[in-house]
Design a protein around this motif. Structure first.
Motif, PDB file in Angstrom:
ATOM      1  N   PRO A 159     -39.476   2.863 -18.456  1.00  0.00           N
ATOM      2  CA  PRO A 159     -38.084   3.362 -18.928  1.00  0.00           C
ATOM      3  C   PRO A 159     -37.332   2.262 -19.701  1.00  0.00           C
ATOM      4  O   PRO A 159     -36.462   2.568 -20.542  1.00  0.00           O
ATOM      5  CB  PRO A 159     -37.531   3.632 -17.753  1.00  0.00           C
ATOM      6  N   LEU A 160     -37.563   0.852 -19.504  1.00  0.00           N
ATOM      7  CA  LEU A 160     -36.961  -0.034 -20.135  1.00  0.00           C
ATOM      8  C   LEU A 160     -37.514  -0.519 -21.397  1.00  0.00           C
ATOM      9  O   LEU A 160     -36.719  -0.879 -22.057  1.00  0.00           O
ATOM     10  CB  LEU A 160     -36.957  -1.353 -19.246  1.00  0.00           C
ATOM     11  N   SER A 161     -38.765   0.032 -21.902  1.00  0.00           N
ATOM     12  CA  SER A 161     -39.409  -0.305 -23.133  1.00  0.00           C
ATOM     13  C   SER A 161     -38.500   0.957 -24.064  1.00  0.00           C
ATOM     14  O   SER A 161     -39.237   0.471 -25.434  1.00  0.00           O
ATOM     15  CB  SER A 161     -40.834  -0.153 -22.866  1.00  0.00           C
ATOM     16  N   HIS A 162     -38.268   1.725 -23.997  1.00  0.00           N
ATOM     17  CA  HIS A 162     -37.441   2.657 -25.068  1.00  0.00           C
ATOM     18  C   HIS A 162     -36.551   2.118 -25.884  1.00  0.00           C
ATOM     19  O   HIS A 162     -36.458   2.564 -27.016  1.00  0.00           O
ATOM     20  CB  HIS A 162     -37.085   4.141 -24.230  1.00  0.00           C
ATOM     21  N   ASP A 163     -35.819   1.052 -25.383  1.00  0.00           N
ATOM     22  CA  ASP A 163     -34.949   0.501 -26.254  1.00  0.00           C
ATOM     23  C   ASP A 163     -35.502  -0.688 -26.884  1.00  0.00           C
ATOM     24  O   ASP A 163     -35.615  -1.808 -26.293  1.00  0.00           O
ATOM     25  CB  ASP A 163     -33.748  -0.055 -25.299  1.00  0.00           C
ATOM     26  N   LYS A 164     -36.083  -0.630 -28.126  1.00  0.00           N
ATOM     27  CA  LYS A 164     -36.921  -1.466 -28.603  1.00  0.00           C
ATOM     28  C   LYS A 164     -35.687  -2.534 -29.738  1.00  0.00           C
ATOM     29  O   LYS A 164     -34.660  -1.942 -30.195  1.00  0.00           O
ATOM     30  CB  LYS A 164     -37.748  -1.177 -29.621  1.00  0.00           C
ATOM     31  N   ASP A 165     -36.025  -3.796 -29.716  1.00  0.00           N
ATOM     32  CA  ASP A 165     -35.233  -4.708 -30.449  1.00  0.00           C
ATOM     33  C   ASP A 165     -35.673  -4.946 -32.069  1.00  0.00           C
ATOM     34  O   ASP A 165     -35.150  -5.678 -32.677  1.00  0.00           O
ATOM     35  CB  ASP A 165     -34.895  -5.910 -29.776  1.00  0.00           C
ATOM     36  N   GLY A 166     -37.087  -4.359 -32.190  1.00  0.00           N
ATOM     37  CA  GLY A 166     -37.793  -4.932 -33.583  1.00  0.00           C
ATOM     38  C   GLY A 166     -38.325  -6.153 -33.367  1.00  0.00           C
ATOM     39  O   GLY A 166     -38.707  -6.357 -34.596  1.00  0.00           O
ATOM     40  N   MET A 167     -38.454  -6.928 -32.643  1.00  0.00           N
ATOM     41  CA  MET A 167     -39.065  -8.025 -32.651  1.00  0.00           C
ATOM     42  C   MET A 167     -40.528  -8.162 -31.778  1.00  0.00           C
ATOM     43  O   MET A 167     -40.909  -9.259 -31.970  1.00  0.00           O
ATOM     44  CB  MET A 167     -38.343  -9.272 -31.997  1.00  0.00           C
ATOM     45  N   GLY A 168     -41.042  -7.245 -31.564  1.00  0.00           N
ATOM     46  CA  GLY A 168     -42.092  -6.897 -30.779  1.00  0.00           C
ATOM     47  C   GLY A 168     -43.248  -7.051 -31.756  1.00  0.00           C
ATOM     48  O   GLY A 168     -43.039  -6.935 -33.081  1.00  0.00           O
ATOM     49  N   LEU A 169     -44.456  -7.532 -31.317  1.00  0.00           N
ATOM     50  CA  LEU A 169     -45.490  -7.847 -32.247  1.00  0.00           C
ATOM     51  C   LEU A 169     -45.898  -6.711 -33.053  1.00  0.00           C
ATOM     52  O   LEU A 169     -46.139  -6.580 -34.265  1.00  0.00           O
ATOM     53  CB  LEU A 169     -46.566  -8.455 -31.721  1.00  0.00           C
ATOM     54  N   GLU A 170     -46.013  -5.444 -32.159  1.00  0.00           N
ATOM     55  CA  GLU A 170     -46.540  -4.136 -32.875  1.00  0.00           C
ATOM     56  C   GLU A 170     -45.418  -3.789 -33.901  1.00  0.00           C
ATOM     57  O   GLU A 170     -45.771  -3.305 -35.014  1.00  0.00           O
ATOM     58  CB  GLU A 170     -46.831  -3.051 -31.704  1.00  0.00           C
ATOM     59  N   GLU A 171     -44.201  -3.789 -33.784  1.00  0.00           N
ATOM     60  CA  GLU A 171     -43.248  -3.304 -34.615  1.00  0.00           C
ATOM     61  C   GLU A 171     -43.298  -4.252 -35.969  1.00  0.00           C
ATOM     62  O   GLU A 171     -42.979  -3.748 -36.903  1.00  0.00           O
ATOM     63  CB  GLU A 171     -41.831  -3.248 -33.882  1.00  0.00           C
ATOM     64  N   ARG A 172     -43.515  -5.503 -35.608  1.00  0.00           N
ATOM     65  CA  ARG A 172     -43.354  -6.207 -36.893  1.00  0.00           C
ATOM     66  C   ARG A 172     -44.841  -6.289 -37.718  1.00  0.00           C
ATOM     67  O   ARG A 172     -44.581  -6.438 -39.005  1.00  0.00           O
ATOM     68  CB  ARG A 172     -43.228  -7.854 -36.444  1.00  0.00           C
ATOM     69  N   GLU A 173     -45.827  -6.021 -36.977  1.00  0.00           N
ATOM     70  CA  GLU A 173     -47.078  -5.788 -37.853  1.00  0.00           C
ATOM     71  C   GLU A 173     -46.882  -4.382 -38.537  1.00  0.00           C
ATOM     72  O   GLU A 173     -47.472  -4.274 -39.674  1.00  0.00           O
ATOM     73  CB  GLU A 173     -48.271  -5.432 -36.816  1.00  0.00           C
ATOM     74  N   ALA A 174     -46.340  -3.426 -37.984  1.00  0.00           N
ATOM     75  CA  ALA A 174     -46.199  -2.022 -38.753  1.00  0.00           C
ATOM     76  C   ALA A 174     -45.103  -2.260 -39.773  1.00  0.00           C
ATOM     77  O   ALA A 174     -45.216  -1.821 -40.847  1.00  0.00           O
ATOM     78  CB  ALA A 174     -45.768  -1.148 -37.507  1.00  0.00           C
ATOM     79  N   ALA A 175     -44.090  -3.035 -39.658  1.00  0.00           N
ATOM     80  CA  ALA A 175     -43.172  -3.269 -40.578  1.00  0.00           C
ATOM     81  C   ALA A 175     -43.714  -3.909 -42.085  1.00  0.00           C
ATOM     82  O   ALA A 175     -43.740  -3.594 -43.014  1.00  0.00           O
ATOM     83  CB  ALA A 175     -41.890  -3.901 -40.267  1.00  0.00           C
ATOM     84  N   ASP A 176     -44.544  -4.855 -41.469  1.00  0.00           N
ATOM     85  CA  ASP A 176     -45.435  -5.501 -42.630  1.00  0.00           C
ATOM     86  C   ASP A 176     -46.298  -4.932 -43.401  1.00  0.00           C
ATOM     87  O   ASP A 176     -46.289  -4.970 -44.518  1.00  0.00           O
ATOM     88  CB  ASP A 176     -46.051  -6.990 -41.905  1.00  0.00           C
ATOM     89  N   GLN A 177     -47.153  -3.975 -42.616  1.00  0.00           N
ATOM     90  CA  GLN A 177     -48.024  -3.121 -43.229  1.00  0.00           C
ATOM     91  C   GLN A 177     -47.392  -2.146 -44.034  1.00  0.00           C
ATOM     92  O   GLN A 177     -48.108  -2.076 -45.218  1.00  0.00           O
ATOM     93  CB  GLN A 177     -49.000  -2.511 -42.256  1.00  0.00           C
ATOM     94  N   LYS A 178     -46.250  -1.486 -43.588  1.00  0.00           N
ATOM     95  CA  LYS A 178     -45.359  -0.475 -44.342  1.00  0.00           C
ATOM     96  C   LYS A 178     -45.097  -1.202 -45.706  1.00  0.00           C
ATOM     97  O   LYS A 178     -45.023  -0.608 -46.668  1.00  0.00           O
ATOM     98  CB  LYS A 178     -44.654   0.060 -43.749  1.00  0.00           C
ATOM     99  N   ALA A 179     -44.324  -2.269 -45.684  1.00  0.00           N
ATOM    100  CA  ALA A 179     -44.141  -3.091 -46.843  1.00  0.00           C
ATOM    101  C   ALA A 179     -45.096  -3.459 -48.010  1.00  0.00           C
ATOM    102  O   ALA A 179     -45.036  -3.110 -49.155  1.00  0.00           O
ATOM    103  CB  ALA A 179     -43.305  -4.110 -46.394  1.00  0.00           C
TER     104      ALA A 179
END
Length: 292
Positions: A159-179
């Motif tokens: 339940p605590l993982s639903h609030d993401k700060d965008g600094m996680g490794l998966e989020e950063r890799e997804a953002a880099d791939q999208k860019a």
């Protein structure tokens, strides 16, 4: 696959190499070009990348099967390369072909080299988790405690993982791939050009691995054989009634016909009835020279 590579390396010796453009374009001609059939292709062109990391041959064997062709190997030998470029070694032909993990764990595959983490917290958690796995594998009691604690941790963190700060490794890799995808598409649209050959061939790295084994049974691609290709059994006829399907020993017309008397064995050496040549006791006559 190693045997196929050895065969391609052997075939590379049957081609003569001509330099069209130094270190860029090469023309290969078969040594028996004049004696081969008219429909046989005896000349091939190989384009070399600027960094000599990819060799594009017009035969298309690499794009079709993922194996480097003999023409590209001939050019590699001419350029004195110490090893085959990485773009020509697909994962499906390596020992790690079956090491395929989900997208969120792909960074832990064996063919990705040492793990490089972009965040300190991910690195810390990973090392601590690996240490717990090593301890939990000590005995059955440690395994039970480890699984119970992991279930409790998972239930607490979910339940605590639903609030993401965008600094996680998966989020950063997804953002880099999208860019990267956005920039790549933008460049192609602005320049109004197609993807170059190097990018097109690099898509071969996503080819699915070959099946582990062929399914049992008759292949679906094989058709029925023609009547003249099938082997027919020899027909047997009865010596009494001359009908097909049975022998004289089981003939219904046999009646009380006595069995034929058994023939006595006859020797092939001496010609005497009653024994075989293997048990013949007759000695050979001694050899007497003519001059005595």
């Amino acid at each position: 696959m190693f045997e196929q590579f050895g065969s391609a390396l052997y075939k590379a010796g049957a081609y003569e190499l001509d330099v069209a453009v130094p270190k860029k374009v090469y023309i290969l001609t078969h040594v028996d070009a004049l004696s081969r059939e008219k429909w046989s292709k005896v000349q091939f062109k190989v384009d070399v990348d600027v960094d000599r990391t990819f060799f594009n041959c017009e035969c298309g064997i690499f794009e079709h099967s993922g194996m480097v062709c003999c023409h590209a190997l001939k050019v590699m030998i001419e350029l004195k390369l110490s090893k085959i470029p990485e773009k020509h070694i697909l994962k499906r032909w390596t020992r790690d072909a079956r090491d395929i993990l989900p997208d969120h764990l792909v960074r832990y595959q064996k063919d990705r080299g040492p793990h490089g983490f972009d965040t300190y917290r991910h690195n810390t958690m990973y090392m601590k988790a690996m240490e717990c796995v090593r301890l939990g594998d000590s005995n059955v009691k440690c395994y039970d405690v480890f699984m119970a604690m992991m279930k409790e941790v998972h239930a607490t963190l979910l339940p605590l993982s639903h609030d993401k700060d965008g600094m996680g490794l998966e989020e950063r890799e997804a953002a880099d791939q999208k860019a990267k995808e956005g920039n790549h598409g933008k460049i192609n649209v602005e320049a109004n050009i197609d993807i170059d050959e190097g990018d097109a061939v690099s898509n071969c790295s996503g080819i699915a691995p070959a099946k582990e084994m062929r399914l049992a049974g008759k292949p679906t691609t094989s058709g029925d054989k023609a009547p003249y290709e099938e082997k027919l059994k020899r027909s047997r006829f009865c010596t009494i009634c001359r009908l097909k399907g049975h022998k004289s020993t089981t003939s219904p017309d046999k009646g009380d016909i006595p069995k034929a008397p058994r023939k006595m064995p006859k020797c092939g050496k001496c010609g005497v009835v009653g024994h075989r040549r293997t048990s013949c006791g007759k000695r050979a006559e001694p050899f007497v020279p003519n001059f005595l």
